[in-house]
Design a protein around this motif. Structure first.
Motif, short mmCIF file in Angstrom:
data_model
loop_
_atom_site.label_atom_id
_atom_site.label_comp_id
_atom_site.label_asym_id
_atom_site.label_seq_id
_atom_site.Cartn_x
_atom_site.Cartn_y
_atom_site.Cartn_z
N GLY A 13 0.83 -1.19 0.00
CA GLY A 13 0.00 0.00 0.00
C GLY A 13 0.87 1.24 0.00
O GLY A 13 0.89 1.98 0.97
N GLU A 14 1.63 1.44 -1.06
CA GLU A 14 2.53 2.59 -1.13
C GLU A 14 2.42 3.26 -2.49
O GLU A 14 1.86 2.69 -3.43
N ASP A 15 2.96 4.44 -2.57
CA ASP A 15 2.96 5.18 -3.84
C ASP A 15 3.91 4.53 -4.83
O ASP A 15 4.86 3.83 -4.45
N CYS A 16 3.67 4.79 -6.10
CA CYS A 16 4.53 4.29 -7.15
C CYS A 16 5.88 4.99 -7.10
O CYS A 16 5.96 6.19 -6.85
N THR A 17 6.94 4.23 -7.30
CA THR A 17 8.29 4.76 -7.25
C THR A 17 9.03 4.63 -8.58
O THR A 17 10.12 5.16 -8.73
N PHE A 18 8.43 3.90 -9.51
CA PHE A 18 9.03 3.70 -10.82
C PHE A 18 7.98 3.93 -11.90
O PHE A 18 6.78 3.88 -11.64
N LEU A 19 8.46 4.12 -13.10
CA LEU A 19 7.60 4.22 -14.28
C LEU A 19 7.97 3.06 -15.19
O LEU A 19 9.16 2.83 -15.45
N GLU A 36 3.02 3.42 -17.23
CA GLU A 36 2.26 3.44 -15.99
C GLU A 36 3.19 3.41 -14.79
O GLU A 36 4.33 2.94 -14.89
N GLY A 37 2.72 3.92 -13.67
CA GLY A 37 3.48 3.89 -12.44
C GLY A 37 3.42 2.52 -11.80
O GLY A 37 2.39 1.85 -11.83
N VAL A 38 4.55 2.11 -11.23
CA VAL A 38 4.63 0.82 -10.53
C VAL A 38 5.42 1.00 -9.24
O VAL A 38 6.15 1.96 -9.07
#
Length: 132
Positions: A13-19, A36-38
């Protein structure tokens, strides 16, 4: 093979840190991309998040015939979401080649279809096949 993470990236449950930019063959020598963000702590975890996300065609299919590759970049960049600076073309043998137009970018990894299918196999072996 066991993965080193405690919680798989697709369950965090965290924000995306990579694209992640998925490149596919659209026919007639053309390609298309989906960005997309991953989530993840490194490029492999980010790719695993992409592959195991609900509804991911890449994670559901043992081989994706139109897949050219996936480019993973640390950080989220709106320019990359709209028009990633990738160079895609065929070599003298007709195989797809992927390059990055901006050579001064750290934290960019290009995954080939072979590497992706290998990771899919390892993930499915460890976690089972995703059906959503």
């Amino acid at each position: 093979m066991n993965f080193s993470w405690r919680i798989p990236p697709w369950e965090r449950g965290e924000d995306c840190t990579f694209l992640a930019v998925t490149l596919t063959d659209s026919g007639d020598g053309q390609y298309r991309h989906v960005a997309e963000g991953v989530r993840g702590d490194d490029p492999i975890e980010a790719l695993a998040d992409l592959l195991m996300a609900p509804g991911s065609l890449l994670g559901l299919m043992p081989s994706y015939p139109g897949l050219i590759g996936v480019v993973v970049r640390r950080g989220i960049d709106s320019t990359w979401l709209a028009k990633p600076p990738v160079q895609v073309g065929r070599d003298e043998r007709g195989r797809w080649q992927v390059g990055i137009a901006q050579t001064d970018l750290p934290g960019v990894t290009v995954f080939t279809p072979t590497e992706i299918s290998g990771l899919v196999s390892r993930l499915q072996s460890q976690y089972g096949r995703r059906t959503r």
